[in-house]
Design an enzyme around this catalytic site. Structure first.
Site, short mmCIF file in Angstrom:
data_model
loop_
_atom_site.label_atom_id
_atom_site.label_comp_id
_atom_site.label_asym_id
_atom_site.label_seq_id
_atom_site.Cartn_x
_atom_site.Cartn_y
_atom_site.Cartn_z
N LEU A 78 -6.35 2.37 -9.53
CA LEU A 78 -6.06 4.38 -9.93
C LEU A 78 -5.28 4.43 -9.00
CD1 LEU A 78 -10.06 4.35 -11.88
CD2 LEU A 78 -7.45 5.26 -12.43
N HIS A 79 -4.61 4.58 -8.35
CA HIS A 79 -4.13 5.30 -7.18
C HIS A 79 -2.90 6.22 -7.47
CE1 HIS A 79 -2.97 6.67 -3.39
NE2 HIS A 79 -2.06 6.09 -3.27
N ALA A 80 -2.61 7.87 -7.10
CA ALA A 80 -1.37 8.18 -8.00
C ALA A 80 -1.37 9.06 -8.79
CB ALA A 80 -0.26 7.89 -7.13
N PRO A 85 -2.08 7.07 -11.69
CA PRO A 85 -3.04 6.84 -12.38
C PRO A 85 -4.26 7.53 -12.75
CG PRO A 85 -1.92 4.74 -11.80
CD PRO A 85 -1.31 5.81 -11.40
#
Length: 91
Positions: A14-16, A18
């Site tokens: 769950l980075h950037a 997403p």
């Protein structure tokens, strides 16, 4: 209250992008939505926000618990679960 435990399969977790997509989806619902990274020791349950999603350090393979509380809680959990199952639209 409705909850679900999900495994994040996206390569970047769950980075950037997403995380932004996930947050945007939560804004479609009136329910209070929280998330907890179950794969990190001491992971706290936090309200979904762009900052909190990035701060949690959710990586590929991590399990998260989503909780929604409100009139549309079931729909919120179903939509977010589907988004994760669809790998945020990634192939």
């Amino acid at each position: 209250m409705t909850e679900a435990t999900l495994t994040i399969t996206n390569a970047v977790g769950l980075h950037a992008r997403p995380a932004a997509m996930f947050y945007k989806k939560t804004r479609e619902f009136k329910s209070k939505i929280t998330i907890q990274n179950l794969s990190r020791e001491g992971g706290k349950e936090l309200p979904v926000s762009p900052f909190n999603l990035l701060q949690m350090g959710v990586l590929q393979g991590h399990q998260v618990r989503l909780r929604a509380d409100g009139d549309d809680e079931q729909a919120a959990i179903e939509a977010l679960t589907q988004m994760v199952a669809d790998n945020f639209g990634e192939e």
